[in-house]
Design a protein around this motif. Sequence first.
Motif, short mmCIF file in Angstrom:
data_model
loop_
_atom_site.label_atom_id
_atom_site.label_comp_id
_atom_site.label_asym_id
_atom_site.label_seq_id
_atom_site.Cartn_x
_atom_site.Cartn_y
_atom_site.Cartn_z
N LYS B 53 0.60 3.39 10.64
CA LYS B 53 -0.65 3.08 9.61
C LYS B 53 -0.58 4.46 8.48
N SER B 54 0.02 5.85 9.52
CA SER B 54 -0.40 6.43 7.52
C SER B 54 0.98 6.69 7.11
N ALA B 55 2.26 6.19 7.72
CA ALA B 55 3.45 6.23 7.22
C ALA B 55 3.60 5.12 6.62
N ARG B 56 3.02 3.46 6.45
CA ARG B 56 3.24 2.45 6.07
C ARG B 56 3.65 2.58 4.51
N PHE B 57 2.26 3.60 4.09
CA PHE B 57 3.11 3.61 2.25
C PHE B 57 4.85 4.21 1.98
N ALA B 58 4.14 5.48 2.55
CA ALA B 58 6.11 6.08 2.25
C ALA B 58 6.91 5.17 3.27
N MET B 59 6.79 4.18 3.80
CA MET B 59 8.70 2.79 4.59
C MET B 59 8.59 1.91 2.95
N LEU B 60 6.78 1.70 2.63
CA LEU B 60 7.06 0.55 1.16
C LEU B 60 8.01 1.49 0.57
N LYS B 61 7.23 2.78 0.57
CA LYS B 61 7.91 3.42 -0.73
C LYS B 61 9.68 3.92 -0.87
N ASP B 62 9.82 3.11 0.58
CA ASP B 62 11.25 4.31 1.43
C ASP B 62 11.52 5.34 0.84
N ASP B 63 10.28 6.61 1.22
CA ASP B 63 9.65 7.67 0.75
C ASP B 63 10.32 8.73 2.19
N ARG B 64 11.53 8.82 2.08
CA ARG B 64 11.72 9.13 3.59
C ARG B 64 11.59 10.65 3.76
N ARG B 68 9.90 11.37 7.13
CA ARG B 68 10.37 12.79 7.64
C ARG B 68 9.12 13.50 8.23
N ASN B 69 8.67 14.56 7.64
CA ASN B 69 7.46 15.22 7.18
C ASN B 69 6.38 14.94 8.34
N ILE B 70 5.61 13.57 8.16
CA ILE B 70 5.40 12.81 9.11
C ILE B 70 5.40 13.17 10.30
N GLU B 152 6.89 -7.27 7.37
CA GLU B 152 5.74 -8.66 6.99
C GLU B 152 5.73 -8.23 5.64
N PRO B 153 4.73 -9.12 4.70
CA PRO B 153 5.71 -9.84 3.08
C PRO B 153 5.61 -8.69 2.48
N GLU B 154 4.96 -7.11 2.67
CA GLU B 154 5.01 -6.38 1.51
C GLU B 154 6.24 -5.42 2.02
N CYS B 155 7.11 -5.77 2.90
CA CYS B 155 8.40 -5.23 3.04
C CYS B 155 9.67 -5.89 2.34
N PHE B 156 9.72 -6.90 3.22
CA PHE B 156 10.65 -7.54 2.49
C PHE B 156 10.70 -8.52 0.68
#
Lengths: 176, 282
Positions: B53-64, B68-70, B152-156
């Motif tokens: 859940k805490s990495a979800r936003f970074a994954m949606l934004k493709d903020d690698r 990586r920091n998390i 999830e829909p937000e991803c695709f």
Amino acid sequence: MKRALDRPTAPDNAGTPPDRDLVKQETLQRIERLRTKSSRGLWAMALFIAVSIVALNDFSLLPSLPEGIRAALGKPPSSIMISGALVVYTFSAIILILSRMMGGSEEYSGFSHVGYLTAFYGFYHFAKALGDNFWAVFAAGITILGLESYHIWNFCSEAIKREEEILAAIERNNRQ
Amino acid sequence: MLKSFAAKAIVPPAIAVTGFVIVCCILLYSVIKTDMLNDTIQHETNLAGTIVKSARFAMLKDDRETLRNIIDNVGQQAGVEQVRIFNKKGVIAFSAHPKELNTIVDKKEPGCIACHAGAVAATSMGRMEQARRFVNEKGKNVIAITAPIYNEPECFNAACHVHTAEQKLLGILDIGLSEEPLQKTLGVLRGRMIVFCIMVLLLAIGGVSALLRRNVLLPISDLTDYVSAVKKGDLDRKAPACRDEIGDLAHSFQDLAEKLKTAQDKLNKPDQPDDTTANRRS
């Protein structure tokens, strides 16, 4: 009933005393039978230890059961359910053996207990919980079979002593 | 020794109580161990959920970089032995151990085989099936759990359009915690149960033995000594005093001894006429 039939040959209706040699022969046979019976406990214990050695490594010495048979057997019971059954079984077996000891019964059921305990090993194996519960089944087996062995050995020792007293009485009568 | 009265009275209850207490303690320990292991896995599942859940936003934004920091920060937490994210093909994209980055996870590993045993990999598993226990390269016992990261829909529907809607699984978070705290607690519990067992056994067997010795074995021993003395000719000896059935038996023996003594006295003084003869003469 069985014990009554095993008594030494009694005088017949005409009051003729029984043949001493025949009584002695029968007594010796009974002593031999009792000696054989008293070692049954050790045989059952040895059989259980052999089964436990096979079960120790989760029955790795035996080939695994084919998937078809395993599927036909269905879902195994949970380990908690098996543990509950083991506690109830151990408790009732101990009570039954102690009551047989109290009643002076000749009955011996050590080999049946080896069967029941092997079934517990089997159930735990299929529930994939034998590793955690092996020593519980082993301790239950040693307790139950130890009590059975002590009971049958004690019963046979007392019976042999009674038979030896009969032999001694025959010997005394022969000397007179 | 086993044929003695004391052995017959003490051995069966001692075996019965000892055996039953040991069986119950082993089963209780096994149940508590299973419960604690389940709790640890539940805790680990919650932790994995929190990380996803805490990495979800970074994954949606493709903020690698943030992702990586998390993963690095979670990996530095005490007790966390491993944390990594790998994609559907098994390529490790993020890991707290930089050495294993871009390597492929072996599908035959204990944690993977459960899903990949068949021709088609299972996509959903129960919590307990996801967990695995193993010893890592440092020799530490680890409980690891894999948490799937679903599409999830937000991803695709995101602007990057990396994943299609048909893709069910995007990756897997694999986290492993040290079993050390659990083993330590289980060790303390084991020690306490052994002490408790020994105390129960000492009380039960010691109590029964002490009562039997005081109330049955010692009076029988005294009675045996008394009867042996009488047998040897000591007819003046007093029978042991007890208030129970053994006392009654001792009194009966004493009566017999007294009668025997009277009879012996009469035999030893044959010239003295007994009462019956004197009465007849008169």
